[in-house]
Write an enzyme that holds these catalytic residues in place. Sequence first.
Site, PDB file in Angstrom:
ATOM      1  N   SER A  17     -11.968   3.493 -12.469  1.00  0.00           N
ATOM      2  CA  SER A  17     -12.959   4.325 -13.018  1.00  0.00           C
ATOM      3  C   SER A  17     -12.720   5.251 -14.273  1.00  0.00           C
ATOM      4  CB  SER A  17     -13.875   5.186 -12.064  1.00  0.00           C
ATOM      5  OG  SER A  17     -14.468   4.322 -11.130  1.00  0.00           O
ATOM      6  N   ARG A  42     -13.718  14.193 -15.902  1.00  0.00           N
ATOM      7  CA  ARG A  42     -14.229  14.390 -14.674  1.00  0.00           C
ATOM      8  C   ARG A  42     -15.808  14.555 -14.635  1.00  0.00           C
ATOM      9  NH1 ARG A  42     -10.922  16.486 -10.367  1.00  0.00           N
ATOM     10  NH2 ARG A  42      -8.775  16.220 -10.797  1.00  0.00           N
ATOM     11  N   HIS A  45     -17.025  11.234 -15.117  1.00  0.00           N
ATOM     12  CA  HIS A  45     -16.990  10.430 -13.728  1.00  0.00           C
ATOM     13  C   HIS A  45     -17.896  10.851 -12.586  1.00  0.00           C
ATOM     14  CE1 HIS A  45     -14.934   9.626  -9.987  1.00  0.00           C
ATOM     15  NE2 HIS A  45     -14.500   8.477 -10.377  1.00  0.00           N
TER      16      HIS A  45
END
Length: 211
Positions: A17, A42, A45
């Site tokens: 990912s 982050r 994500h």
Amino acid sequence: MFMGASTNQGMDIATKSREIIRELIKDDVKNLNPIETDIVERIVHSTADPEYAKLVSISPNFVNVSIKALKNNEDILTDINMVKSGITQYDGDVYCYIKDEKVKEITKKLSQKEPITRAAAAIQYAAETGFEGIIVIGNAPTALLKAIELKETGELNVKSIIGVPVGFVGAADSKKILQKSDIPNIITNGPKGGTPIAVACANSLIQNSKK
């Protein structure tokens, strides 16, 4: 633990990912330093939304000030318990006062003069009890505005603010006010934001403070 993964399969998924995310947003983060880039990765994500790479704005001193505070185990204050629950692996204390009985009393008392949300009253209570550290706002623009107000009047010792409230009423405006203040900050421009973004920012800083 990497990006929330704690098993080999989870690590493989998180790694793949991250590789996809880096390719998708590489042009948007090319001028960011490694920690700023980690924060943005982050966030993307946690939301599966690459648009956030274009929405995040980070003040020049935000990372250094925040990392220093975290290394010193200064407190973290959140606007709601969901944000508090998402912040993990921190050696210091994480607080949220929104359900505290004293905050309910403050809300009732202050509302006799002027309406105030419990989220804002919780920030007021934190200031009165000597809070010092980082504030993480993922949902309540009124809490963000109160934090800015109390910092500017010298009543609140906040080192930096993660200001990413979500919504169509007050969120974007409160973030603009934070961005124009002298408080080290990270925001998401416009109405987008929320708990996952706030948590992603905080956890990135925590992990990087341990390196």
